[in-house]
Design an enzyme around this catalytic site. Structure first.
Site, PDB file in Angstrom:
ATOM      1  N   ASP A 111       0.726  -1.269   0.094  1.00 32.43           N
ATOM      2  CA  ASP A 111       0.219   0.140   0.119  1.00 32.43           C
ATOM      3  C   ASP A 111       0.781   1.087  -0.311  1.00 32.43           C
ATOM      4  O   ASP A 111       1.899   1.419   0.536  1.00 32.43           O
ATOM      5  CB  ASP A 111      -0.599  -0.066   0.894  1.00 32.43           C
ATOM      6  CG  ASP A 111      -2.000  -0.948   0.899  1.00 32.43           C
ATOM      7  OD1 ASP A 111      -2.077  -1.583   0.457  1.00 32.43           O
ATOM      8  OD2 ASP A 111      -2.204  -0.744   2.369  1.00 32.43           O
TER       9      ASP A 111
HETATM   10  N1  URA Z   1      -0.992  -5.907   4.267  1.00 38.35           N
HETATM   11  C1  URA Z   1      -1.742  -4.941   4.094  1.00 38.35           C
HETATM   12  O1  URA Z   1      -2.623  -4.837   4.422  1.00 38.35           O
HETATM   13  N2  URA Z   1      -0.854  -3.772   3.182  1.00 38.35           N
HETATM   14  C2  URA Z   1      -0.091  -4.104   2.873  1.00 38.35           C
HETATM   15  O2  URA Z   1       1.015  -2.905   2.398  1.00 38.35           O
HETATM   16  C3  URA Z   1       0.748  -5.036   2.928  1.00 38.35           C
HETATM   17  C4  URA Z   1       0.250  -5.996   3.397  1.00 38.35           C
END
Ligand code: URA
Length: 244
Positions: A111
């Protein structure tokens, strides 16, 4: 391999651009930094280093690298709000010729606000091997959460939680409470926002997320935020050898 082909294969532009770079005297080869102006010069690529203008480059038949992703970058080539992680890489890595998609691609995604270990490659088999849920490559995340973690939440994460719009429960393969508001979580799948959704399912909220490990590979302390480096042959071999 011909010098012009070497530059082209490493992402220094179209064949025409590469030819121009060589003929205009912008290319130097070897540890001795010798000026190379013959596009047809045949060079041994194994261990070859060369310089194009100010860019010193080590020949790599296929590219495997790690990036210490900072917060505030999207893993997409065409980001919607924040800059793309690809802007943190030198242009040749983004331009390497390939099949449908030129340049290196991220192995899965993090993310925008997640930091840490992100692998990139132009080897489609490697990307598939590392990201396919069939291969169960473990990924270790360090999460900070709003509410203090307790044993019940930890147990639920290990036993499995149901995420909205996904009837099959997902579970962590390891979960350690590392502080009142911090935990280490190991997952072998890579569902969308998985860590955040799993913590939400146990009634908590992720306020910070960092990936510290993928398979056998740890994010090295010496790799600063926003920096990348090539994976060693041993690191690639150990990542792909892993059978779990
Ligand atoms: N899980 C998440 O919620 N975000 C990420 O970036 C990676 C794994």
């Amino acid at each position: 391999m011909r010098l012009e082909e070497i530059l082209y294969s490493q992402g220094f532009g179209t064949r025409r651009v590469c030819l121009g770079l060589i003929q205009q005297g912008h290319v130097r080869v070897g540890a001795e930094d010798r000026l190379a102006q013959d596009p047809d010069e045949d060079l041994e690529t194994d261990g070859l280093v060369f310089r194009v203008q100010d860019e010193l480059w080590a020949f790599q038949p296929l590219a495997y690298l790690m990036l210490n992703k900072p917060a505030g970058y999207e893993c997409s080539q065409k980001p919607s709000v924040h800059p793309s992680v690809y802007t943190l890489l030198p242009p040749p890595l983004r331009q390497r010729p390939g099949g449908a998609s030129a340049g290196v691609q991220t192995v899965g995604r993090l993310d925008q606000d997640t930091t840490g270990l992100l692998l990139l490659s132009d080897d489609g088999k490697f990307i598939h091997r590392m990201s396919s849920p069939k291969h169960h490559v473990p990924k270790v995340y360090q999460a900070t959460v709003r509410d203090a973690m307790d044993e019940q939440q930890r147990r639920r994460l290990l036993e499995g939680v149901v995420l909205r719009d996904d009837p099959k429960p997902v579970k962590a393969v390891a979960c350690e409470i590392t502080g009142p508001h911090t935990l280490s979580l190991t997952l072998t799948e890579g569902k969308y926002h998985q860590v955040k959704r799993m913590l939400a399912a146990v009634g908590n909220l992720v306020t910070g997320l960092h990936r510290s490990q993928t398979g056998s590979l740890h994010l090295p302390d010496e790799l600063s935020r926003g920096e990348w480096r090539w994976l060693t042959q041993e690191e690639v071999a150990s990542l792909t050898a892993r059978q779990t």
